[in-house]
Every structure is written in structure tokens, then in C-alpha cells.
Write a protein that holds these residues in place. Structure first.
Motif, PDB file in Angstrom:
ATOM      1  N   ARG A  98      38.892 142.227 -95.779  1.00  0.00           N
ATOM      2  CA  ARG A  98      39.962 143.131 -95.368  1.00  0.00           C
ATOM      3  C   ARG A  98      40.812 143.493 -96.583  1.00  0.00           C
ATOM      4  NH1 ARG A  98      42.063 139.518 -90.413  1.00  0.00           N
ATOM      5  NH2 ARG A  98      41.669 137.911 -91.971  1.00  0.00           N
ATOM      6  N   ASN A 100      43.790 144.244 -96.988  1.00  0.00           N
ATOM      7  CA  ASN A 100      45.231 143.985 -96.945  1.00  0.00           C
ATOM      8  C   ASN A 100      45.572 142.583 -97.438  1.00  0.00           C
ATOM      9  OD1 ASN A 100      44.140 142.559 -94.860  1.00  0.00           O
ATOM     10  ND2 ASN A 100      45.315 143.553 -93.239  1.00  0.00           N
ATOM     11  N   ARG A 102      44.333 139.671 -96.556  1.00  0.00           N
ATOM     12  CA  ARG A 102      44.047 138.554 -95.663  1.00  0.00           C
ATOM     13  C   ARG A 102      42.675 137.946 -95.972  1.00  0.00           C
ATOM     14  NH1 ARG A 102      45.767 140.997 -89.849  1.00  0.00           N
ATOM     15  NH2 ARG A 102      45.195 142.954 -90.862  1.00  0.00           N
ATOM     16  N   PRO A 103      42.446 136.700 -95.575  1.00  0.00           N
ATOM     17  CA  PRO A 103      41.173 136.041 -95.889  1.00  0.00           C
ATOM     18  C   PRO A 103      39.995 136.799 -95.288  1.00  0.00           C
ATOM     19  CG  PRO A 103      42.791 134.456 -95.074  1.00  0.00           C
ATOM     20  CD  PRO A 103      43.373 135.818 -94.844  1.00  0.00           C
ATOM     21  N   GLU A 165      41.798 142.779 -86.770  1.00  0.00           N
ATOM     22  CA  GLU A 165      43.255 142.649 -86.665  1.00  0.00           C
ATOM     23  C   GLU A 165      43.969 143.865 -87.260  1.00  0.00           C
ATOM     24  OE1 GLU A 165      44.144 138.888 -88.471  1.00  0.00           O
ATOM     25  OE2 GLU A 165      43.453 137.750 -86.716  1.00  0.00           O
ATOM     26  N   ALA A 167      43.215 145.836 -89.778  1.00  0.00           N
ATOM     27  CA  ALA A 167      43.211 146.058 -91.226  1.00  0.00           C
ATOM     28  C   ALA A 167      42.920 147.524 -91.529  1.00  0.00           C
ATOM     29  CB  ALA A 167      42.162 145.167 -91.888  1.00  0.00           C
TER      30      ALA A 167
END
Length: 204
Positions: A98, A100, A102-103, A165, A167
Motif C-alpha cells: 500500500r 500510504n 502501511r505494512p 483499507e 489505500a
């Protein structure tokens, strides 16, 4: 309004509802068109809406769709295997990066489906569908399907459930594979979220 007009209206209303459509704003994942051929919706009223991308690897074609709207989120892949080719996946894991920060996410194909709509069928558990589901590492033997004058390479479908989520940008890496026994890999595929207005029939 007389009784005859009321009756006519009652007869016409179901037909009007069947063909009428409601515009719905929805955020969809659009693939980077520079990486392959854009796939558009097969629905005639939304035929300009992009659904995914088709990419080629040594004559093996993959149609990849990242679906997050109107359903449980999933990644759908269709492999089109031509005659004379055998493909085998190294494993079942799809990796999603992703943009942004995030993992990364990992998702897995539960099986390979011999029928369409794997986002539903691969997870149904239906005994009637079980015979159309094969293990992920099954060799996928190429072939042709002929209907009239149309000829298609043999299709195999996979789906992995995942939630991005929301992204705004993601990169999708499919599992490594072998083509006729030699290692191969599709490039990481880039998607970004974009807002569209789609038309939904009232009777859906």
C-alpha cells in the motif's frame, strides 16, 4: 385519471423499473494502463468503467481485477493458458504493498477454480462446486475452447480475499510460477483509487 389509465400504468410500471437505472458514485481501483490492456465492465450500461488489466507473460495472459466495492474485498486473477503450455504456481500467496506507508498485506488463493466467478465459488464450500476446485499447485495444462467462430485459450481462475483499507495506491505481486518448467514472474501491478459514477438497475 380513469380506470383504463390506471390499469395501463400498472402494466407498464414493472417494465419501466426493469430498465431504469440509478447512478451510484463508487470508488474503484484502476490499473496502470501502461502495464497492459485495460479491461472494462462487461455490463452494457457501464462499458466505459474500467475493471482491471490484462497482462502478457511469454504468451500466458492474466486478467487481474482488484475488487473492493459492493462485496467482500478480493483480488481476482484469470490465467489464459494457450495450447502447448503448462503453468504451475509456486505458491498461493499474493502480496499487496500500500502506497500510504502501511505494512504490506498478504492474501492466499484457497484453490484454483475451473469455473468463473472465483470471488464467490472458491469460498462457497458447496459440494456441487468442489469438483471444479483444484489445489493451487496443480499443473495448468493449456488448450483451446471453440464456440462457433470464437476460439479462447483455456481459462483458470483464482481469488484471494483482502481489504486494502482504502489505500489510495497499491502494488500487487502475484505468486511466482513456472512456464513449461522454467521460472517466470509477472511484474508488480499498480492500481490507484478513482471515483466513478456507475449505473445500477433498480431491479438488481
Amino acid at each position: 385519471m380513469n380506470l383504463r389509465k390506471l390499469r395501463l400504468g400498472a402494466l407498464l410500471l414493472p417494465g419501466i423499473l426493469c430498465i431504469a437505472c440509478a447512478p451510484i458514485p463508487v470508488s474503484l481501483y484502476v490499473a496502470d494502463a501502461a502495464q497492459g490492456k485495460t479491461i472494462h465492465s462487461s455490463c452494457s450500461i457501464n462499458k466505459s468503467v474500467p475493471e482491471g488489466i490484462e497482462v502478457d507473460l511469454q504468451g500466458l495472459q492474466a486478467q487481474v481485477k482488484l475488487v473492493q466495492a459492493f462485496s467482500n474485498g478480493y483480488l481476482e486473477v484469470r490465467l489464459d493458458v494457450p495450447p502447448g503450455m503448462t503453468v504451475q504456481l509456486d505458491d498461493a500467496t499474493v502480496t499487496i504493498v500500500r502506497g500510504n506507508g502501511r505494512p504490506p498485506l498478504e492474501a492466499r488463493y484457497p484453490n484454483i477454480s475451473l469455473v468463473d466467478t472465483p470471488g464467490i465459488n472458491s469460498f462457497s464450500g458447496s459440494p456441487a462446486l468442489a469438483k471444479y476446485m483444484v489445489p493451487v499447485r496443480t499443473p495448468l495444462v493449456g488448450g483451446s475452447t471453440v464456440i462457433g467462430r470464437q476460439v479462447w485459450n483455456k481459462h483458470y481462475w483464482m481469488a484471494a480475499r483482502l481489504d486494502t483499507e482504502g489505500a489510495p495506491e497499491v502494488s500487487v505481486t502475484l505468486p511466482d510460477l513456472t512456464i513449461n518448467g522454467l521460472p517466470a514472474r509477472f511484474p508488480a501491478l499498480r492500481f490507484h483509487r478513482e471515483l466513478f459514477v456507475v449505473l445500477a438497475p433498480f431491479n438488481c
